[in-house]
Design an enzyme around this catalytic site. Structure first.
Site, mmCIF file in Angstrom:
data_model
loop_
_atom_site.group_PDB
_atom_site.id
_atom_site.type_symbol
_atom_site.label_atom_id
_atom_site.label_comp_id
_atom_site.label_asym_id
_atom_site.label_seq_id
_atom_site.Cartn_x
_atom_site.Cartn_y
_atom_site.Cartn_z
ATOM 1 N N SER A 55 0.775 -1.390 -0.637
ATOM 2 C CA SER A 55 0.190 0.088 -0.179
ATOM 3 C C SER A 55 0.618 1.028 0.000
ATOM 4 O O SER A 55 0.114 2.457 0.190
ATOM 5 C CB SER A 55 -0.669 -0.581 0.925
ATOM 6 N N GLY A 68 -7.380 4.428 4.640
ATOM 7 C CA GLY A 68 -9.166 4.054 4.580
ATOM 8 C C GLY A 68 -9.240 4.942 3.620
ATOM 9 O O GLY A 68 -9.082 5.381 2.655
ATOM 10 N N MET A 69 -10.713 4.789 3.116
ATOM 11 C CA MET A 69 -11.091 5.427 1.742
ATOM 12 C C MET A 69 -11.385 6.712 1.704
ATOM 13 O O MET A 69 -11.666 7.689 2.261
ATOM 14 C CB MET A 69 -13.494 4.892 2.099
ATOM 15 N N THR A 79 1.637 6.842 0.618
ATOM 16 C CA THR A 79 0.563 5.595 0.241
ATOM 17 C C THR A 79 0.485 5.794 -1.657
ATOM 18 O O THR A 79 0.822 5.785 -2.194
ATOM 19 C CB THR A 79 -0.796 5.640 0.513
ATOM 20 N N VAL A 101 -6.528 10.382 -7.279
ATOM 21 C CA VAL A 101 -5.935 11.099 -5.715
ATOM 22 C C VAL A 101 -7.053 11.020 -4.886
ATOM 23 O O VAL A 101 -8.001 11.110 -5.050
ATOM 24 C CB VAL A 101 -5.163 12.358 -6.205
ATOM 25 N N GLY A 102 -5.847 10.314 -3.543
ATOM 26 C CA GLY A 102 -7.165 9.851 -2.284
ATOM 27 C C GLY A 102 -6.926 11.665 -1.211
ATOM 28 O O GLY A 102 -6.621 12.048 -1.722
ATOM 29 N N ASP A 103 -6.973 11.405 -0.165
ATOM 30 C CA ASP A 103 -6.480 12.267 0.827
ATOM 31 C C ASP A 103 -5.767 11.833 1.189
ATOM 32 O O ASP A 103 -5.323 13.018 2.135
ATOM 33 C CB ASP A 103 -7.680 11.671 2.119
HETATM 34 C C1 SD4 Z 1 -6.206 6.667 -0.090
HETATM 35 N N1 SD4 Z 1 -6.711 7.169 2.140
HETATM 36 O O1 SD4 Z 1 -5.767 7.018 -1.453
HETATM 37 C C2 SD4 Z 1 -6.423 6.211 1.052
HETATM 38 C C3 SD4 Z 1 -5.789 4.505 0.905
HETATM 39 C C4 SD4 Z 1 -6.094 4.828 2.435
HETATM 40 O O2 SD4 Z 1 -6.286 2.309 4.093
HETATM 41 O O3 SD4 Z 1 -5.564 4.783 2.881
HETATM 42 N N2 SD4 Z 1 -5.913 3.211 2.690
HETATM 43 O O4 SD4 Z 1 -7.256 7.058 -0.313
#
Ligand code: SD4
Length: 337
Positions: free
Chosen positions: A94, A248-249, A214, A225-227
């Site tokens: 990850s 997470g999400m 990440t 792109v995530g958080d």
């Molecule tokens: C994302 N928050 O890119 C990250 C992924 C993640 O546990 O934390 N997964 O959304």
């Protein structure tokens, strides 16, 4: 708990979403020191610092950060060096090298860092660079900008002396090829043995910094792109108050600007635990489909008090404090619903 049983018990809906990590769960079971976080940690008169806190079961990363603090270096150095341990670990699918790719087979990484002055640096969708956190720090320290994306981020990294390399390991390539057989559009998170690492540290001077890195959601759409690298969402630090970081999400964390929210709640007097709980509740309230995804937060305030909370079971975090490096199981929302 056996890996298969864990995966079954944590699998949610047609997404095949799994909560937490199989290996972590096994490790937790062996580890008698695992504790469940308790809401509303007590107030301590004297700050218990230094401290390092990180998402998931990452004792090597917290150990590294702790060692850096023991050398008298800053919290900023500690979090950078700490999360680099996970970025370099090919078995962590990850983060960094070995991260699971997007739908088209590209490993794209997001990372950000914040220091005690509130400075911020980030890279998103960067490819072929194993240590995006160090590029993020360079963006913060050496450019007039705060966030570089994609090819521009890579170009900056190469010009700054980072060596481009292939980040798609054989095992991540195999996992992607297996995924392609069904190629379900929706992302899968927390599928393997570690996850996004968010780390917060307070050094002996009482100054706080944070880092988050990440490879994002596996099999995401190209360019997603995530958080994690976005200030206020995946990470926020305010040296007057404390810090928070997320896993997470990412879409859900972004919509509620979770880490900023937690720091602001702590500013208003909430404990880190209460603030994390409120931020998770905010996500749950806004997303009727919260059963289908995981969000977890950790936080620390200037007193060295910590908090953690998530939607579903199996999120855990590692704290190095008082000379002890311990993994803790996070309390979670779904046991109440
Ligand atoms: C994302 N928050 O890119 C990250 C992924 C993640 O546990 O934390 N997964 O959304």
């Amino acid at each position: 708990m056996k890996r298969r049983k864990f995966l079954q018990s944590a699998a949610l809906t047609g997404l095949g979403l799994t909560i937490g990590s199989a290996l972590t769960a096994c490790a937790d079971e062996k580890n008698n020191e695992v504790k469940t976080a308790v809401a509303g940690t007590s107030t301590t008169a004297k700050p218990i610092i230094p401290i390092v806190i990180a998402t998931w079961n990452v004792p090597n990363a917290t150990q590294k950060a702790w060692d850096v603090l023991q050398e008298g270096k800053s919290a900023l150095d500690a979090v950078e060096q700490g999360v680099r341990v996970e970025e370099a670990d090919e078995n962590n699918q990850s983060v960094g090298i070995g991260g699971l790719p997007d739908r088209d087979g590209n490993v794209t990484l997001d990372a950000c860092i914040m220091d005690k002055e509130g400075n911020y640096g980030a890279v998103v969708c960067i490819e072929n660079i194993k240590h995006p956190i160090s590029v993020a720090r360079k963006v913060m320290e050496d450019t007039p900008h705060v966030l570089l994306a994609g090819n521009g981020a890579k170009q900056f990294a190469v010009e700054s002396g980072f060596t481009p390399e292939n980040l798609l390991t054989e095992s991540s390539k195999k996992a992607w090829e297996k995924w392609k057989i069904e190629a379900k559009y929706k992302p899968i998170i927390n599928v393997e043995n570690h996850d996004t690492i968010g780390m917060l540290a307070i050094d002996k001077n009482g100054d706080i910094s944070g880092a988050c890195t990440t490879s994002g959601l596996s099999y995401k759409m190209q360019g997603r792109v995530g958080d994690s690298a976005i200030i206020g969402s995946g990470l926020f630090i305010d040296n007057e108050i404390g810090g928070a970081t997320a896993t997470g999400m990412g879409e859900e964390v972004l919509k509620t600007v979770g880490s900023f929210l937690i720091v602001e709640l702590m500013r208003q007097g909430r404990t880190p635990q209460e603030a994390c709980e409120e931020a998770v509740k905010r996500v749950v309230k806004k997303s009727p489909n919260f059963k289908d995804f995981q969000v977890g937060y950790i936080a620390v305030n200037k007193q060295g008090e910590t908090g953690a909370y998530c939607i579903h079971e199996w999120f855990n975090y590692t704290v190095y404090q008082d000379n002890e490096n311990k993994n803790h199981k996070s309390d979670y929302y779904s046991k109440k619903s």
